[in-house]
Design a protein around this motif. Structure first.
Motif, PDB file in Angstrom:
ATOM      1  N   ALA A  11       0.831  -1.200   0.000  1.00  0.00           N
ATOM      2  CA  ALA A  11       0.000   0.000   0.000  1.00  0.00           C
ATOM      3  C   ALA A  11       0.867   1.251   0.000  1.00  0.00           C
ATOM      4  CB  ALA A  11      -0.919   0.008   1.230  1.00  0.00           C
ATOM      5  N   LEU A  12       0.273   2.346  -0.446  1.00  0.00           N
ATOM      6  CA  LEU A  12       0.929   3.645  -0.461  1.00  0.00           C
ATOM      7  C   LEU A  12       0.330   4.488   0.660  1.00  0.00           C
ATOM      8  CD1 LEU A  12       2.879   5.587  -2.009  1.00  0.00           C
ATOM      9  CD2 LEU A  12       0.869   6.321  -3.319  1.00  0.00           C
ATOM     10  N   PRO A  13       1.055   4.709   1.752  1.00  0.00           N
ATOM     11  CA  PRO A  13       0.487   5.466   2.871  1.00  0.00           C
ATOM     12  C   PRO A  13       0.453   6.966   2.578  1.00  0.00           C
ATOM     13  CG  PRO A  13       2.748   4.864   3.353  1.00  0.00           C
ATOM     14  CD  PRO A  13       2.406   4.191   2.052  1.00  0.00           C
ATOM     15  N   PHE A  14      -0.462   7.651   3.240  1.00  0.00           N
ATOM     16  CA  PHE A  14      -0.505   9.110   3.150  1.00  0.00           C
ATOM     17  C   PHE A  14       0.555   9.746   4.044  1.00  0.00           C
ATOM     18  CE2 PHE A  14      -4.755   8.200   1.546  1.00  0.00           C
ATOM     19  CZ  PHE A  14      -4.935   9.169   0.576  1.00  0.00           C
ATOM     20  N   GLY A  15       1.022   8.991   5.052  1.00  0.00           N
ATOM     21  CA  GLY A  15       1.963   9.558   6.008  1.00  0.00           C
ATOM     22  C   GLY A  15       1.278  10.385   7.064  1.00  0.00           C
ATOM     23  N   MET A  16      -0.031  10.223   7.196  1.00  0.00           N
ATOM     24  CA  MET A  16      -0.837  10.922   8.197  1.00  0.00           C
ATOM     25  C   MET A  16      -1.640   9.887   8.969  1.00  0.00           C
ATOM     26  SD  MET A  16      -2.565  14.053   6.083  1.00  0.00           S
ATOM     27  CE  MET A  16      -3.706  14.266   7.450  1.00  0.00           C
ATOM     28  N   ALA A  17      -1.443   9.837  10.265  1.00  0.00           N
ATOM     29  CA  ALA A  17      -2.173   8.859  11.074  1.00  0.00           C
ATOM     30  C   ALA A  17      -3.681   9.051  10.964  1.00  0.00           C
ATOM     31  CB  ALA A  17      -1.729   8.943  12.531  1.00  0.00           C
ATOM     32  N   ALA A  18      -4.114  10.310  10.805  1.00  0.00           N
ATOM     33  CA  ALA A  18      -5.548  10.599  10.718  1.00  0.00           C
ATOM     34  C   ALA A  18      -6.195   9.899   9.532  1.00  0.00           C
ATOM     35  CB  ALA A  18      -5.766  12.112  10.614  1.00  0.00           C
ATOM     36  N   LEU A  19      -5.408   9.617   8.489  1.00  0.00           N
ATOM     37  CA  LEU A  19      -5.926   8.892   7.329  1.00  0.00           C
ATOM     38  C   LEU A  19      -5.500   7.429   7.356  1.00  0.00           C
ATOM     39  CD1 LEU A  19      -5.388  11.430   4.389  1.00  0.00           C
ATOM     40  CD2 LEU A  19      -7.484  10.973   5.637  1.00  0.00           C
ATOM     41  N   ASP A  20      -4.191   7.188   7.488  1.00  0.00           N
ATOM     42  CA  ASP A  20      -3.673   5.820   7.387  1.00  0.00           C
ATOM     43  C   ASP A  20      -4.257   4.877   8.430  1.00  0.00           C
ATOM     44  OD1 ASP A  20      -2.083   6.500   5.207  1.00  0.00           O
ATOM     45  OD2 ASP A  20      -0.397   7.077   6.476  1.00  0.00           O
ATOM     46  N   SER A  21      -4.441   5.381   9.659  1.00  0.00           N
ATOM     47  CA  SER A  21      -4.940   4.508  10.723  1.00  0.00           C
ATOM     48  C   SER A  21      -6.380   4.080  10.490  1.00  0.00           C
ATOM     49  CB  SER A  21      -4.829   5.214  12.078  1.00  0.00           C
ATOM     50  OG  SER A  21      -5.675   6.356  12.119  1.00  0.00           O
ATOM     51  N   ARG A  22      -7.097   4.787   9.627  1.00  0.00           N
ATOM     52  CA  ARG A  22      -8.502   4.479   9.389  1.00  0.00           C
ATOM     53  C   ARG A  22      -8.725   3.758   8.060  1.00  0.00           C
ATOM     54  NH1 ARG A  22     -11.863   9.747  11.322  1.00  0.00           N
ATOM     55  NH2 ARG A  22     -13.533   8.182  11.369  1.00  0.00           N
ATOM     56  N   LEU A  23      -7.620   3.483   7.356  1.00  0.00           N
ATOM     57  CA  LEU A  23      -7.710   2.733   6.108  1.00  0.00           C
ATOM     58  C   LEU A  23      -7.435   1.261   6.369  1.00  0.00           C
ATOM     59  CD1 LEU A  23      -5.845   5.207   3.748  1.00  0.00           C
ATOM     60  CD2 LEU A  23      -8.273   4.634   3.662  1.00  0.00           C
ATOM     61  N   ALA A  24      -8.208   0.403   5.766  1.00  0.00           N
ATOM     62  CA  ALA A  24      -8.082  -1.034   6.004  1.00  0.00           C
ATOM     63  C   ALA A  24      -6.691  -1.547   5.664  1.00  0.00           C
ATOM     64  CB  ALA A  24      -9.139  -1.785   5.197  1.00  0.00           C
ATOM     65  N   ASP A  25      -6.047  -0.942   4.643  1.00  0.00           N
ATOM     66  CA  ASP A  25      -4.712  -1.380   4.222  1.00  0.00           C
ATOM     67  C   ASP A  25      -3.612  -0.458   4.741  1.00  0.00           C
ATOM     68  OD1 ASP A  25      -5.435  -3.676   2.437  1.00  0.00           O
ATOM     69  OD2 ASP A  25      -6.562  -2.104   1.419  1.00  0.00           O
ATOM     70  N   LYS A  26      -3.959   0.445   5.681  1.00  0.00           N
ATOM     71  CA  LYS A  26      -3.002   1.415   6.244  1.00  0.00           C
ATOM     72  C   LYS A  26      -2.393   2.298   5.160  1.00  0.00           C
ATOM     73  CE  LYS A  26      -3.933  -0.463  10.104  1.00  0.00           C
ATOM     74  NZ  LYS A  26      -5.012   0.189  10.899  1.00  0.00           N
ATOM     75  N   GLY A  27      -3.132   2.498   4.125  1.00  0.00           N
ATOM     76  CA  GLY A  27      -2.730   3.290   2.980  1.00  0.00           C
ATOM     77  C   GLY A  27      -3.590   2.886   1.794  1.00  0.00           C
ATOM     78  N   LEU A  28      -3.233   3.355   0.621  1.00  0.00           N
ATOM     79  CA  LEU A  28      -3.974   2.997  -0.591  1.00  0.00           C
ATOM     80  C   LEU A  28      -3.315   1.780  -1.234  1.00  0.00           C
ATOM     81  CD1 LEU A  28      -4.490   6.536  -2.156  1.00  0.00           C
ATOM     82  CD2 LEU A  28      -6.129   5.201  -0.808  1.00  0.00           C
ATOM     83  N   ARG A  29      -4.079   0.715  -1.410  1.00  0.00           N
ATOM     84  CA  ARG A  29      -3.532  -0.480  -2.056  1.00  0.00           C
ATOM     85  C   ARG A  29      -2.959  -0.119  -3.418  1.00  0.00           C
ATOM     86  NH1 ARG A  29      -7.563  -5.326  -2.662  1.00  0.00           N
ATOM     87  NH2 ARG A  29      -6.256  -5.593  -4.528  1.00  0.00           N
ATOM     88  N   LEU A  30      -1.736  -0.571  -3.667  1.00  0.00           N
ATOM     89  CA  LEU A  30      -1.082  -0.252  -4.936  1.00  0.00           C
ATOM     90  C   LEU A  30      -1.697  -1.014  -6.103  1.00  0.00           C
ATOM     91  CD1 LEU A  30       2.686   0.006  -3.965  1.00  0.00           C
ATOM     92  CD2 LEU A  30       1.188   1.837  -4.733  1.00  0.00           C
ATOM     93  N   ASP A  31      -2.078  -2.255  -5.902  1.00  0.00           N
ATOM     94  CA  ASP A  31      -2.631  -3.045  -7.010  1.00  0.00           C
ATOM     95  C   ASP A  31      -4.154  -2.964  -7.023  1.00  0.00           C
ATOM     96  OD1 ASP A  31      -3.038  -4.492  -4.693  1.00  0.00           O
ATOM     97  OD2 ASP A  31      -2.732  -6.442  -5.648  1.00  0.00           O
ATOM     98  N   ALA A  32      -4.654  -1.743  -7.032  1.00  0.00           N
ATOM     99  CA  ALA A  32      -6.104  -1.576  -6.913  1.00  0.00           C
ATOM    100  C   ALA A  32      -6.560  -0.276  -7.565  1.00  0.00           C
ATOM    101  CB  ALA A  32      -6.518  -1.599  -5.440  1.00  0.00           C
ATOM    102  N   LEU A  33      -7.868  -0.200  -7.776  1.00  0.00           N
ATOM    103  CA  LEU A  33      -8.507   0.993  -8.321  1.00  0.00           C
ATOM    104  C   LEU A  33      -9.045   1.844  -7.177  1.00  0.00           C
ATOM    105  CD1 LEU A  33      -9.844   2.698 -10.618  1.00  0.00           C
ATOM    106  CD2 LEU A  33     -11.800   1.122 -10.464  1.00  0.00           C
ATOM    107  N   HIS A  34      -8.776   3.151  -7.265  1.00  0.00           N
ATOM    108  CA  HIS A  34      -9.289   4.110  -6.291  1.00  0.00           C
ATOM    109  C   HIS A  34      -9.959   5.249  -7.062  1.00  0.00           C
ATOM    110  CE1 HIS A  34      -6.817   2.100  -3.216  1.00  0.00           C
ATOM    111  NE2 HIS A  34      -5.925   2.023  -4.174  1.00  0.00           N
ATOM    112  N   GLU A  35     -11.126   5.685  -6.590  1.00  0.00           N
ATOM    113  CA  GLU A  35     -11.879   6.729  -7.288  1.00  0.00           C
ATOM    114  C   GLU A  35     -11.941   8.004  -6.470  1.00  0.00           C
ATOM    115  OE1 GLU A  35     -14.838   3.899  -9.945  1.00  0.00           O
ATOM    116  OE2 GLU A  35     -15.682   5.031  -8.258  1.00  0.00           O
ATOM    117  N   ILE A  36     -11.881   9.134  -7.171  1.00  0.00           N
ATOM    118  CA  ILE A  36     -11.926  10.453  -6.545  1.00  0.00           C
ATOM    119  C   ILE A  36     -12.946  11.289  -7.297  1.00  0.00           C
ATOM    120  CG2 ILE A  36     -10.638  12.559  -6.039  1.00  0.00           C
ATOM    121  CD1 ILE A  36      -8.650   9.438  -6.627  1.00  0.00           C
ATOM    122  N   ALA A  37     -13.716  12.093  -6.556  1.00  0.00           N
ATOM    123  CA  ALA A  37     -14.664  13.013  -7.181  1.00  0.00           C
ATOM    124  C   ALA A  37     -14.675  14.324  -6.414  1.00  0.00           C
ATOM    125  CB  ALA A  37     -16.070  12.414  -7.204  1.00  0.00           C
ATOM    126  N   ALA A  38     -14.901  15.398  -7.121  1.00  0.00           N
ATOM    127  CA  ALA A  38     -15.091  16.695  -6.466  1.00  0.00           C
ATOM    128  C   ALA A  38     -16.468  16.712  -5.817  1.00  0.00           C
ATOM    129  CB  ALA A  38     -14.976  17.821  -7.490  1.00  0.00           C
TER     130      ALA A  38
END
Length: 232
Positions: A11-38
């Motif tokens: 996984a690719l961590p954000f380097g912020m406990a406020a985000l990483d600690s609440r993510l199931a993979d402790k970051g964004l899974r590298l071999d996966a799709l992630h979606e973003i919207a405004a």
């Protein structure tokens, strides 16, 4: 490209406990799709979502393929969040279908750090194809869901994405003198596989692609945590 000695991070961590600690993979899974919207079709929030996504790509390991439908990327803005134009490979697609096909090919190539695309419409089948193309590799897939029409939620459609994010603008960091402080975003994780949704406010990405927890927000969290411990 030689990769046999590369030890892949899961996984690719954000380097912020406020985000990483609440993510199931402790970051964004590298071999996966992630979606973003405004959060809306407002230009400022569209830019915030784009820069949030660019900051993630900036922290990935290698060249970045960015597939667009329109030529509106601003290289100096991407550079400010750590994404050097020398790492970027641009591809322009005629429509969403072609864009998704180019993304899929990029993910299967296995020689890229991230593959990014911007679409108005992508059904479950399309998102599942991207997820399957990413699995087993080390190329993170980032799909920005643009607003197809005013008032519509780009994240309402079902998707195979591992995480889905919504980004909105927030009042900038206060300064002790007149001026505009560091931009802030209200970031909501709308959905994640294996974890819960949440929302927090962050300071916009710096020149290394990293967000930060605003000092006043961190103080409130620390105070709340201390009060909770005393109550216990």
């Amino acid at each position: 490209m030689e990769t046999k000695d590369f030890r892949r991070r899961p996984a690719l961590p954000f380097g912020m406990a406020a985000l990483d600690s609440r993510l199931a993979d402790k970051g964004l899974r590298l071999d996966a799709l992630h979606e973003i919207a405004a959060a809306s079709n407002d230009m400022a929030e569209d830019c915030a979502a784009t820069l949030f996504m660019a900051g993630i790509a900036a922290r990935a390991w290698g060249p970045i393929l960015w597939v667009v439908r329109r030529r509106d990327l601003f290289a100096p803005g991407l550079s400010q969040v750590g994404l050097d134009h020398k790492r970027l490979i641009y591809a322009e697609a005629r429509d969403d279908a072609e864009l998704l096909a180019v993304m899929e090919e990029g993910l299967r190539h296995r020689g890229l750090g991230a593959v990014i695309g911007e679409v108005k419409r992508a059904d479950m089948t399309a998102s599942r194809r991207l997820q399957l193309a990413a699995e087993g590799g080390r190329t993170i897939a980032l799909l920005m869901r643009r607003h197809a029409r005013e008032g519509a939620d780009p994240l309402a459609a079902p998707s195979a994405a591992v995480t889905r994010w919504r980004v909105a603008c927030a009042p900038s960091t206060p300064l002790p003198v007149a001026g505009v402080g560091r931009a802030r975003w209200q970031v909501a994780l709308v959905r994640q596989k294996g974890g819960e949704s949440f929302e927090t406010q962050v300071e916009a990405c710096d020149a290394t692609g990293r967000c930060a927890l605003p000092a006043d927000v961190a103080d409130r969290k620390a105070t709340a945590g201390g009060a909770a411990r005393r109550a216990a």
